[in-house]
Design a protein around this motif. Structure first.
Motif, short mmCIF file in Angstrom:
data_model
loop_
_atom_site.label_atom_id
_atom_site.label_comp_id
_atom_site.label_asym_id
_atom_site.label_seq_id
_atom_site.Cartn_x
_atom_site.Cartn_y
_atom_site.Cartn_z
N VAL A 117 40.82 38.42 31.18
CA VAL A 117 41.03 37.53 32.32
C VAL A 117 40.55 38.25 33.58
O VAL A 117 41.09 39.30 33.95
N CYS A 118 39.53 37.70 34.22
CA CYS A 118 38.89 38.34 35.37
C CYS A 118 39.39 37.73 36.67
O CYS A 118 39.23 36.52 36.90
N ASP A 119 39.99 38.56 37.51
CA ASP A 119 40.48 38.12 38.82
C ASP A 119 39.34 38.25 39.82
O ASP A 119 39.00 39.35 40.25
N SER A 120 38.75 37.14 40.20
CA SER A 120 37.58 37.13 41.07
C SER A 120 37.98 37.24 42.54
O SER A 120 39.02 36.72 42.95
N PRO A 121 37.14 37.88 43.35
CA PRO A 121 37.33 37.77 44.80
C PRO A 121 37.10 36.32 45.24
O PRO A 121 36.42 35.57 44.54
#
Length: 271
Positions: A117-121
């Motif tokens: 799970v990638c937490d994007s800016p």
């Protein structure tokens, strides 16, 4: 087969990092080996929400640049054995992220985890584009406000045109809408957009509706994903969203915000 999910938005402050932590923890609670990654290089908030900021030794950029092995940078959550965190760097800028480096790290993670799970800016700049580039699915986090919905529409355009799947002619990234900070009382007063209007504009499947809830702030302040902070409306909404993400058919509930206790209501009247 592992799955890469990006949690993204066009506007900042909509609850993206809180949602990443809650969804990552929710997947781990369901027995799925899960890694959450912070792509917000230079700010690094995910480790604080996860309560592991003091355990950061190496970070995502160290791994990309060959200064540390992946397993040296991964932090295992102490509450959920299936959950790991890959923190961002606070001292580098987003130019330290490279497409080749991100792909290499993600490929390594695919061998170890069911979900990444990638937490994007926030926004549509380089860091956000790299966070979504190799994703299989996307969770677009939106508040029921015109500016937030408009910016999310721009993100949907990037997901359909500027990703690895789009460039190589594969099936497109599967988008989901997560509506956060929803307050039925404010919607009734015309201070927020109704759910129907948001869905009409964005036209993507609804993953969940997270109500405005003090539990979210409490969880952030103590460094705990909100799904682990007892049974609040927000926690229940995230748990339902995780179930839908895993393919379960769960009825969509629009939950009202938590009402203040009797003592706080009396004090408010006296004030």
């Amino acid at each position: 087969m592992s799955k890469i999910i990006v949690v993204t938005s066009g506007k900042g402050g909509v609850g993206k990092t809180t949602s990443t932590a809650a969804i990552g923890a929710g997947l781990a609670m369901r027995g799925k080996s899960t890694c959450v990654i912070d792509f917000d290089v230079g700010l690094r908030n995910l480790d604080m929400i996860m309560g592991c900021e003091r355990r950061v030794v190496f970070d995502f950029i160290n791994v990309i640049q060959g200064e540390a092995r992946l397993n040296q940078a991964l932090i295992k959550d102490r509450r959920l054995e299936n959950l790991s965190i890959l923190p961002a760097s606070q001292t580098r800028d987003k130019d330290a992220l490279t497409k080749e480096g991100v792909e290499k790290v993600l490929n390594e993670l695919r061998e170890q985890f069911d979900y990444i799970v990638c937490d994007s800016p926030a926004g549509i700049e380089r860091g956000a584009q790299l966070a979504m580039h190799f994703a299989d699915e996307a969770i677009v986090v939106t508040n029921p406000e015109v500016s937030s919905v408009r910016d999310s529409d721009r993100v949907l355009g990037l997901l359909s045109s500027k990703t690895h799947r789009a460039e190589t002619g594969q099936d497109p990234i599967k988008p989901h809408l997560l509506l956060t900070r929803y307050d039925t009382a404010r919607v009734a007063k015309g201070e927020m957009m109704p759910l129907e209007d948001v869905l009409e504009i964005l036209a993507i499947p609804l993953l969940g509706i997270v109500p405005e809830s003090p539990a979210v702030l409490r969880a952030s302040n103590v460094g705990t994903p909100v799904v682990l902070e007892g049974k609040s409306p927000a926690a229940s909404a995230y748990e339902d969203a995780v179930s839908r993400l895993m393919g379960e058919q769960i009825e969509m509930r629009v939950q009202r915000p938590e009402r203040p206790g009797l003592l706080s209501r009396l004090m408010r009247r006296e004030a």
